[in-house]
Design an enzyme around this catalytic site. Sequence first.
Site, PDB file in Angstrom:
ATOM      1  N   ASN A  27       2.658   0.308  10.071  1.00  0.00           N
ATOM      2  CA  ASN A  27       3.611   0.710  11.112  1.00  0.00           C
ATOM      3  C   ASN A  27       4.347  -0.468  11.741  1.00  0.00           C
ATOM      4  O   ASN A  27       4.503  -0.540  12.972  1.00  0.00           O
ATOM      5  CB  ASN A  27       2.907   1.532  12.198  1.00  0.00           C
ATOM      6  CG  ASN A  27       2.605   2.947  11.721  1.00  0.00           C
ATOM      7  OD1 ASN A  27       3.512   3.692  11.373  1.00  0.00           O
ATOM      8  ND2 ASN A  27       1.333   3.290  11.654  1.00  0.00           N
TER       9      ASN A  27
ATOM     10  N   GLU B  38       1.279  -3.273   4.524  1.00  0.00           N
ATOM     11  CA  GLU B  38       0.412  -2.094   4.699  1.00  0.00           C
ATOM     12  C   GLU B  38       1.233  -0.813   4.920  1.00  0.00           C
ATOM     13  O   GLU B  38       2.472  -0.866   5.002  1.00  0.00           O
ATOM     14  CB  GLU B  38      -0.551  -2.360   5.866  1.00  0.00           C
ATOM     15  CG  GLU B  38      -1.947  -2.774   5.395  1.00  0.00           C
ATOM     16  CD  GLU B  38      -2.731  -1.569   4.863  1.00  0.00           C
ATOM     17  OE1 GLU B  38      -2.147  -0.470   4.696  1.00  0.00           O
ATOM     18  OE2 GLU B  38      -3.925  -1.724   4.600  1.00  0.00           O
ATOM     19  N   HIS B  39       0.518   0.288   5.087  1.00  0.00           N
ATOM     20  CA  HIS B  39       1.107   1.635   5.135  1.00  0.00           C
ATOM     21  C   HIS B  39       2.198   1.804   6.201  1.00  0.00           C
ATOM     22  O   HIS B  39       2.158   1.202   7.265  1.00  0.00           O
ATOM     23  CB  HIS B  39      -0.002   2.657   5.419  1.00  0.00           C
ATOM     24  CG  HIS B  39      -0.632   2.431   6.772  1.00  0.00           C
ATOM     25  ND1 HIS B  39      -0.170   3.042   7.901  1.00  0.00           N
ATOM     26  CD2 HIS B  39      -1.654   1.628   7.156  1.00  0.00           C
ATOM     27  CE1 HIS B  39      -0.890   2.646   8.933  1.00  0.00           C
ATOM     28  NE2 HIS B  39      -1.799   1.776   8.505  1.00  0.00           N
ATOM     29  N   ASP B  40       3.175   2.614   5.892  1.00  0.00           N
ATOM     30  CA  ASP B  40       4.195   3.080   6.847  1.00  0.00           C
ATOM     31  C   ASP B  40       5.086   1.975   7.400  1.00  0.00           C
ATOM     32  O   ASP B  40       5.674   2.141   8.472  1.00  0.00           O
ATOM     33  CB  ASP B  40       3.548   3.863   8.015  1.00  0.00           C
ATOM     34  CG  ASP B  40       2.782   5.082   7.522  1.00  0.00           C
ATOM     35  OD1 ASP B  40       3.419   5.936   6.869  1.00  0.00           O
ATOM     36  OD2 ASP B  40       1.563   5.169   7.751  1.00  0.00           O
TER      37      ASP B  40
ATOM     38  N   THR C 199       0.854  -1.202   0.000  1.00  0.00           N
ATOM     39  CA  THR C 199       0.000   0.000   0.000  1.00  0.00           C
ATOM     40  C   THR C 199       0.886   1.248   0.000  1.00  0.00           C
ATOM     41  O   THR C 199       1.840   1.286  -0.770  1.00  0.00           O
ATOM     42  CB  THR C 199      -1.051  -0.039   1.132  1.00  0.00           C
ATOM     43  OG1 THR C 199      -0.395   0.139   2.378  1.00  0.00           O
ATOM     44  CG2 THR C 199      -1.850  -1.335   1.099  1.00  0.00           C
TER      45      THR C 199
END
Length: 220
Positions: free
Chosen positions: A161, A141-143, A123
């Site tokens: 994260n 996923e993000h970050d 993402t």
Amino acid sequence: MTEPLFGVYGASGCGRGIMPLAREWVLKHGILLNRLVFIDDGQDVSKVVNGHSVLTYAEFLASDASERRVSIAIANSRIREKIALQLQRDHILAWSVQASNCVIMDDVDVGEGSILSPFVTLTSNIRIGKYFQANLYSYVEHDCIIGDFVTFAPSVKCNGNVHIEDHVYVGTGAMIKQGTPDQPLIIGRGAVIGMGAVVTKSVPAGVTVVGNPARIFVKS
Ligand code: UDP
């Protein structure tokens, strides 16, 4: 005129799964299929696998070529690192290969030599080091921040994260809980996440965790 030569290093399970993706890339770039070979130094490997010649590394190096590019399709990250160093010494370019149906969103950096299998999704706002392998249906996923020589088996669910250090192996179907921007969930260098594990907290470097919730595996 000499043509470039492309190699998929490893003619076992991983390599045979990657070859069709490599073939798609080569065909799209108008390169003849006989310029795409497996490289394998194993004793018992056939000379032809799934229609492609199998060369030893020495034979690959000795072949006539205007340039050489290699994708290292071997799941063991230590072997990937050893071969990556060898390729660098021999001035051979790292070749990243990915399935055409991967989904890659915004601001994603992936280092050299990566392999992204079919249905992989990355993402947004993700940093990934070199020689990452993400097998079928895995997502990041993000970050997230992922180091070098990290390996995801199929269907790994890595939520937002999460920081994963170098040489981590994540087994099939494992899930990693999301962290937060100020407290990312950290998987330490060289850790192994067992198949189907549900990782709910940070994992120290070098250990193997299994189960739900994932715990450090101690042999009985
Ligand atoms: N291999 C190689 N040179 C090396 C180490 C491994 O050519 O230095 C080859 C090995 O002969 C085998 C493949 O890489 O054919 C690795 O296959 P394996 O089944 O162990 O792993 P996978 O394909 O699942 O990554």
